[in-house]
Design an enzyme around this catalytic site. Structure first.
Site, PDB file in Angstrom:
ATOM      1  N   ASN A   1       0.984  -1.344   0.031  1.00 18.75           N
ATOM      2  CA  ASN A   1      -0.040  -0.091  -0.082  1.00 18.75           C
ATOM      3  C   ASN A   1       0.983   1.049   0.234  1.00 18.75           C
ATOM      4  OD1 ASN A   1      -2.459   1.714   0.570  1.00 18.75           O
ATOM      5  ND2 ASN A   1      -1.642   1.694   2.547  1.00 18.75           N
TER       6      ASN A   1
ATOM      7  N   HIS B   1       0.859   4.970   1.301  1.00 16.49           N
ATOM      8  CA  HIS B   1       0.195   5.714   2.438  1.00 16.49           C
ATOM      9  C   HIS B   1       0.768   7.285   2.695  1.00 16.49           C
ATOM     10  CE1 HIS B   1      -2.159   6.546   5.959  1.00 16.49           C
ATOM     11  NE2 HIS B   1      -1.210   7.186   6.541  1.00 16.49           N
TER      12      HIS B   1
ATOM     13  N   SER C   1       4.721   6.706   2.485  1.00 19.49           N
ATOM     14  CA  SER C   1       5.362   5.472   2.782  1.00 19.49           C
ATOM     15  C   SER C   1       4.674   4.221   2.005  1.00 19.49           C
ATOM     16  CB  SER C   1       5.237   5.204   4.280  1.00 19.49           C
ATOM     17  OG  SER C   1       5.510   6.012   5.163  1.00 19.49           O
TER      18      SER C   1
ATOM     19  N   ASP D   1      -2.416   0.241   8.206  1.00 30.59           N
ATOM     20  CA  ASP D   1      -1.425   1.009   8.100  1.00 30.59           C
ATOM     21  C   ASP D   1      -0.199   0.554   8.824  1.00 30.59           C
ATOM     22  OD1 ASP D   1      -2.413   2.266   6.011  1.00 30.59           O
ATOM     23  OD2 ASP D   1      -3.227   3.853   7.287  1.00 30.59           O
TER      24      ASP D   1
HETATM   25  C1  GRF Z   1      -2.664   9.117  -2.501  1.00 29.76           C
HETATM   26  O1  GRF Z   1      -2.307  10.292  -1.862  1.00 29.76           O
HETATM   27  C2  GRF Z   1      -2.424   7.855  -1.655  1.00 29.76           C
HETATM   28  O2  GRF Z   1      -1.346   7.866  -0.932  1.00 29.76           O
HETATM   29  C3  GRF Z   1      -3.742   8.051  -0.778  1.00 29.76           C
HETATM   30  O3  GRF Z   1      -4.705   8.467  -1.712  1.00 29.76           O
HETATM   31  C4  GRF Z   1      -4.056   9.052  -2.815  1.00 29.76           C
HETATM   32  C5  GRF Z   1      -4.703   8.482  -3.888  1.00 29.76           C
HETATM   33  O4  GRF Z   1      -4.213   9.186  -5.315  1.00 29.76           O
HETATM   34  N1  GRF Z   1      -3.847   6.701  -0.173  1.00 29.76           N
HETATM   35  P1  GRF Z   1      -4.393   8.762  -6.652  1.00 29.76           P
HETATM   36  O5  GRF Z   1      -5.957   7.899  -6.658  1.00 29.76           O
HETATM   37  O6  GRF Z   1      -3.464   7.561  -7.042  1.00 29.76           O
HETATM   38  O7  GRF Z   1      -4.248   9.891  -7.282  1.00 29.76           O
END
Ligand code: GRF
Length: 219
Positions: free
Chosen positions: A108, A110, A137, A146
């Site tokens: 994932n 995050h 991360s 997470d």
């Molecule tokens: C990113 O900031 C990711 O880290 C978070 O949600 C956002 C998703 O952005 N979990 P995208 O859909 O990849 O543009």
């Protein structure tokens, strides 16, 4: 030539991280293939980035229960035989059954410097906490939210006058190279996880790899 590693992507939103992987593949910077995009939001823009045959999207409420949704999602993901399952802006908590099914090949991205700011609203919380630095991360997914072993991080400064939106934009700009660089290591088989510890080329990492300004990960 051996078959390219297969990546399944879970996404709920706009899909800019997915796009970064697709661009990396198209540009020869990631030796892999995206074999499916899976979403809990049938209207997610991320789905549009792959051909219809590679899309799976269902609203969780139609499944009847959390377990039924997770099982259906898991069956669909398993059907495309992924080597790696990447949560890229997937905003729904994955049940333990799903996580165990794809254990050690489920990661994932995050938007915080874990273990700081697990969960939602990470940018606002970094500002409230007065953090001097924030970032993103990439971690292995475990059933606890997470909380899995962190593979790599990218850091950005928090600047005077930042709002959650300006900070989110600065973090997103490093998320993309971070995710790409981490996937390069994963598909090459250089990063693995054992008992909650990340190994790089068979050696335990005592802290996450760090992205530099050239998009390279360093121990
Ligand atoms: C990113 O900031 C990711 O880290 C978070 O949600 C956002 C998703 O952005 N979990 P995208 O859909 O990849 O543009």
């Amino acid at each position: 030539m051996s078959a390219l590693p297969r990546i399944a992507v879970l996404a709920s939103g706009r899909g800019s991280n997915l796009q970064c992987l697709l661009d990396g593949i198209a540009g020869g910077r990631l030796q892999a293939q995206v074999v499916g995009v899976f979403s809990d939001r049938p209207g997610a823009a991320a789905l549009e980035k792959v051909p219809p045959a590679q899309r799976w999207a269902h609203a969780p409420r139609d499944a009847g229960s959390r377990e039924a949704f997770d099982a259906a999602l898991g069956d669909a993901v398993a059907a495309c035989a992924p080597d790696w399952v990447v949560c890229a802006g997937y905003m729904r908590i994955l049940g333990a059954g799903f996580v165990q099914r794809f254990e050690r090949r489920l990661v994932n991205i995050h938007p915080s410097l874990l273990p700081l700011h697990k969960g939602l609203h990470t940018h606002a919380r970094a500002l409230e906490a007065g953090d001097a630095e924030h970032g993103a991360s990439v971690h292995f997914v475990v059933p606890e939210l997470d909380a899995g072993a962190v593979i790599a991080q990218a850091r950005v400064p928090v600047l005077a006058g930042d709002t959650p939106d300006t900070l989110a934009a600065r973090v997103l700009a490093v998320e993309h190279p971070l995710l790409l660089a981490t996937l390069r290591l994963l598909v090459a088989g250089r990063v693995t996880e054992q008992a909650g510890t990340v190994l790089l080329d068979g050696q335990s990492l005592f802290s996450p790899l760090r992205l530099d300004s050239h998009g390279t990960l360093n121990a």
